[in-house]
Design a protein around this motif. Structure first.
Motif, PDB file in Angstrom:
ATOM      1  N   ALA A 154     -20.476   6.170  11.746  1.00 49.23           N
ATOM      2  CA  ALA A 154     -19.053   5.985  11.410  1.00 49.23           C
ATOM      3  C   ALA A 154     -18.803   6.656  10.062  1.00 49.23           C
ATOM      4  O   ALA A 154     -19.730   6.897   9.279  1.00 49.23           O
ATOM      5  N   ALA A 155     -17.546   6.953   9.795  1.00 51.54           N
ATOM      6  CA  ALA A 155     -17.192   7.578   8.519  1.00 51.54           C
ATOM      7  C   ALA A 155     -17.079   6.513   7.438  1.00 51.54           C
ATOM      8  O   ALA A 155     -16.594   5.405   7.686  1.00 51.54           O
ATOM      9  N   VAL A 156     -17.520   6.848   6.237  1.00 47.24           N
ATOM     10  CA  VAL A 156     -17.354   5.946   5.094  1.00 47.24           C
ATOM     11  C   VAL A 156     -16.915   6.785   3.905  1.00 47.24           C
ATOM     12  O   VAL A 156     -17.454   7.854   3.639  1.00 47.24           O
ATOM     13  N   ARG A 157     -15.910   6.283   3.228  1.00 48.69           N
ATOM     14  CA  ARG A 157     -15.336   7.013   2.096  1.00 48.69           C
ATOM     15  C   ARG A 157     -15.474   6.172   0.836  1.00 48.69           C
ATOM     16  O   ARG A 157     -15.216   4.972   0.829  1.00 48.69           O
ATOM     17  N   VAL A 158     -15.902   6.825  -0.244  1.00 47.82           N
ATOM     18  CA  VAL A 158     -16.024   6.167  -1.541  1.00 47.82           C
ATOM     19  C   VAL A 158     -15.182   6.933  -2.542  1.00 47.82           C
ATOM     20  O   VAL A 158     -15.216   8.172  -2.586  1.00 47.82           O
ATOM     21  N   ALA A 159     -14.391   6.222  -3.326  1.00 49.91           N
ATOM     22  CA  ALA A 159     -13.533   6.873  -4.321  1.00 49.91           C
ATOM     23  C   ALA A 159     -13.525   6.040  -5.598  1.00 49.91           C
ATOM     24  O   ALA A 159     -13.646   4.811  -5.555  1.00 49.91           O
ATOM     25  N   PHE A 160     -13.385   6.731  -6.713  1.00 52.87           N
ATOM     26  CA  PHE A 160     -13.389   6.071  -8.014  1.00 52.87           C
ATOM     27  C   PHE A 160     -12.051   6.232  -8.727  1.00 52.87           C
ATOM     28  O   PHE A 160     -11.414   7.283  -8.643  1.00 52.87           O
ATOM     29  N   THR A 161     -11.661   5.185  -9.425  1.00 49.32           N
ATOM     30  CA  THR A 161     -10.622   5.275 -10.444  1.00 49.32           C
ATOM     31  C   THR A 161     -11.361   5.357 -11.763  1.00 49.32           C
ATOM     32  O   THR A 161     -12.212   4.508 -12.047  1.00 49.32           O
ATOM     33  N   TRP A 162     -11.082   6.401 -12.567  1.00 49.97           N
ATOM     34  CA  TRP A 162     -11.893   6.617 -13.761  1.00 49.97           C
ATOM     35  C   TRP A 162     -11.027   7.092 -14.917  1.00 49.97           C
ATOM     36  O   TRP A 162     -10.375   8.128 -14.828  1.00 49.97           O
ATOM     37  N   PHE A 163     -11.023   6.326 -15.985  1.00 47.48           N
ATOM     38  CA  PHE A 163     -10.241   6.678 -17.173  1.00 47.48           C
ATOM     39  C   PHE A 163     -10.785   7.965 -17.787  1.00 47.48           C
ATOM     40  O   PHE A 163     -11.967   8.071 -18.094  1.00 47.48           O
ATOM     41  N   GLY A 164      -9.923   8.951 -17.971  1.00 44.61           N
ATOM     42  CA  GLY A 164     -10.333  10.216 -18.560  1.00 44.61           C
ATOM     43  C   GLY A 164     -10.482  10.104 -20.069  1.00 44.61           C
ATOM     44  O   GLY A 164      -9.567   9.631 -20.752  1.00 44.61           O
ATOM     45  N   VAL A 165     -11.632  10.514 -20.585  1.00 45.69           N
ATOM     46  CA  VAL A 165     -11.883  10.358 -22.020  1.00 45.69           C
ATOM     47  C   VAL A 165     -11.618  11.652 -22.792  1.00 45.69           C
ATOM     48  O   VAL A 165     -11.856  11.714 -23.993  1.00 45.69           O
ATOM     49  N   ARG A 166     -11.130  12.657 -22.105  1.00 45.78           N
ATOM     50  CA  ARG A 166     -10.758  13.896 -22.796  1.00 45.78           C
ATOM     51  C   ARG A 166      -9.281  14.182 -22.575  1.00 45.78           C
ATOM     52  O   ARG A 166      -8.765  13.980 -21.485  1.00 45.78           O
ATOM     53  N   LYS A 167      -8.622  14.640 -23.602  1.00 46.36           N
ATOM     54  CA  LYS A 167      -7.195  14.924 -23.529  1.00 46.36           C
ATOM     55  C   LYS A 167      -6.912  16.268 -24.191  1.00 46.36           C
ATOM     56  O   LYS A 167      -7.389  16.540 -25.300  1.00 46.36           O
ATOM     57  N   SER A 168      -6.155  17.097 -23.516  1.00 45.95           N
ATOM     58  CA  SER A 168      -5.829  18.414 -24.065  1.00 45.95           C
ATOM     59  C   SER A 168      -4.999  18.271 -25.333  1.00 45.95           C
ATOM     60  O   SER A 168      -4.180  17.352 -25.457  1.00 45.95           O
TER      61      SER A 168
ATOM     62  N   GLY B 139      -2.297  30.629 -30.328  1.00 43.01           N
ATOM     63  CA  GLY B 139      -2.440  29.328 -29.683  1.00 43.01           C
ATOM     64  C   GLY B 139      -2.434  29.383 -28.173  1.00 43.01           C
ATOM     65  O   GLY B 139      -3.141  28.624 -27.509  1.00 43.01           O
ATOM     66  N   GLN B 140      -1.646  30.301 -27.607  1.00 38.49           N
ATOM     67  CA  GLN B 140      -1.534  30.355 -26.146  1.00 38.49           C
ATOM     68  C   GLN B 140      -2.827  30.834 -25.477  1.00 38.49           C
ATOM     69  O   GLN B 140      -3.008  30.698 -24.275  1.00 38.49           O
ATOM     70  N   TYR B 141      -3.729  31.437 -26.277  1.00 40.48           N
ATOM     71  CA  TYR B 141      -4.987  31.905 -25.729  1.00 40.48           C
ATOM     72  C   TYR B 141      -6.146  30.954 -26.045  1.00 40.48           C
ATOM     73  O   TYR B 141      -7.302  31.281 -25.818  1.00 40.48           O
ATOM     74  N   LEU B 142      -5.810  29.791 -26.563  1.00 46.12           N
ATOM     75  CA  LEU B 142      -6.837  28.832 -26.944  1.00 46.12           C
ATOM     76  C   LEU B 142      -6.759  27.603 -26.039  1.00 46.12           C
ATOM     77  O   LEU B 142      -5.686  27.049 -25.827  1.00 46.12           O
ATOM     78  N   SER B 143      -7.895  27.204 -25.513  1.00 46.07           N
ATOM     79  CA  SER B 143      -7.976  25.982 -24.721  1.00 46.07           C
ATOM     80  C   SER B 143      -8.818  24.984 -25.502  1.00 46.07           C
ATOM     81  O   SER B 143      -9.948  25.291 -25.885  1.00 46.07           O
ATOM     82  N   ALA B 144      -8.257  23.804 -25.757  1.00 54.84           N
ATOM     83  CA  ALA B 144      -8.980  22.822 -26.563  1.00 54.84           C
ATOM     84  C   ALA B 144      -8.619  21.410 -26.119  1.00 54.84           C
ATOM     85  O   ALA B 144      -7.524  21.159 -25.606  1.00 54.84           O
ATOM     86  N   ALA B 145      -9.571  20.499 -26.296  1.00 56.44           N
ATOM     87  CA  ALA B 145      -9.353  19.103 -25.921  1.00 56.44           C
ATOM     88  C   ALA B 145     -10.042  18.213 -26.942  1.00 56.44           C
ATOM     89  O   ALA B 145     -10.956  18.628 -27.645  1.00 56.44           O
ATOM     90  N   LYS B 146      -9.585  16.989 -27.013  1.00 57.53           N
ATOM     91  CA  LYS B 146     -10.202  16.009 -27.906  1.00 57.53           C
ATOM     92  C   LYS B 146     -10.853  14.919 -27.081  1.00 57.53           C
ATOM     93  O   LYS B 146     -10.410  14.590 -25.973  1.00 57.53           O
TER      94      LYS B 146
END
Length: 321
Positions: free
Chosen positions: A20-34, A51-58
């Motif tokens: 039979a099919a079984v599905r597992v899924a998580f709710t997970w608080f993201g600890v990184r923010k752009s 700035g438009q060419y820079l990707s950064a997160a905290k």
């Protein structure tokens, strides 16, 4: 795989009847923010960039904190258990479980859920401390609005047993579409059999290769140290293969049986101290490894063929986050 190792067409039907099919899924608080556009612009200015060419997160929380690691460790345990007792299925987030294992799976996942809730409650008890530490480390990048009032409910695991059969109501509404859906699902199970074969071959090859490498003397003839787990992990694989196998590949079945007989009654401690036994096990498992290598070489070609089959391309697998 070699031409003489073609999957048994009846294996897909056995898979559909017993699993039979079984599905597992998580709710997970993201600890990184752009970073905001303004913050990226400030960071870019420091490097003389735009700035438009820079990707950064905290990073909002210290993920190395013991309480946080207890939470993430449980997620890893859940995923490992889910994959250990199931076979892959082409649709993301879904795997196939033996129907007679469902009750045990439900019990274990319910236990895991309780353990995760307790770990999250413990993490929440340290939340104030973690936010204070983040404020010190982030400096002007710290924003109280990035943090929820509590972490309770933001880390969770859910599981269910979705139907992977064509809905019967479709037969009444649109018989042609119903038959089309049945064919699509039939192809899905054919694909699941192939994915299971590939997963078994890959894991089996890795375990055999590791043991053979550990048993093979070095260039100077010196024995290598190997742990009991090198043998025990293979024995665990034999048990799992026997339990989940749908007998789709006779060649693979024979290889597993050969390796199982080779290690039957073998004591790792005795192997460490017996050159003759080391040589015997190495010779027999090397022959198994040689055939497995041939199976592995052919797998990329089969994956390309699958991806070219329109709707039936294999999706990713794993728990949704």
């Amino acid at each position: 795989m070699p031409e003489n190792a073609i999957s048994d067409p009846a294996a897909a039907q056995r898979l559909r009847r017993s699993f039979a099919a079984v599905r597992v899924a998580f709710t997970w608080f993201g600890v990184r923010k752009s970073l905001s556009a303004e913050q990226k612009a400030q960071a870019a200015e420091h490097f003389g960039a735009e700035g438009q060419y820079l990707s950064a997160a905290k990073k909002l929380l210290d993920t190395k904190h013991e309480a946080f690691q207890q939470v993430t460790a449980l997620r890893s345990q859940i995923v490992s258990y889910w994959k250990a007792v199931t076979l892959p299925y082409p649709d993301p987030g879904i795997r196939l479980i033996r129907q007679d294992d469902i009750e045990a799976f439900n019990t274990r996942l319910t236990q895991f859920r309780s353990e995760l809730d307790a770990a999250v409650a413990n993490l929440d008890d340290h939340f104030g401390q973690l936010r204070s530490a983040a404020a010190d480390r982030l400096g002007r990048l710290y924003n109280p609005a990035d943090y929820p009032p509590t972490l309770r409910g933001l880390f969770a695991v859910d599981f269910d047993f979705p139907s992977v059969d064509a809905p019967e109501y479709l037969a009444r509404l649109n018989p042609e579409l119903y038959q089309q859906e049945r064919r699509r699902i039939s192809e899905r199970f054919d694909e699941a059999v192939r994915l299971a074969e590939e997963a078994f071959v890959g894991e089996f090859s890795k375990l055999v290769s590791h043991l053979v490498e550990r048993l093979t003397a070095g260039p100077d003839g010196e024995r290598k140290v190997f742990r009991d787990s090198a043998v025990n992990n293979l024995r665990e694989f034999f048990d799992r293969f026997k339990h989940l196998n749908v007998r789709s590949n006779a060649d693979l079945d024979r290889l597993v049986e050969t390796a199982s007989q080779t290690l039957s009654g073998v004591d790792p401690h005795i192997v460490r101290n017996s050159n003759s036994l080391r040589q015997q096990v190495t010779t027999q498992l090397s022959a198994v490894q040689s055939v497995l290598d041939g199976m592995l070489v052919d797998q990329p070609r089969r994956r390309i063929l699958r991806q070219g089959r329109g709707n039936n391309g294999a999706g990713g697998e794993g728990a949704a986050a």
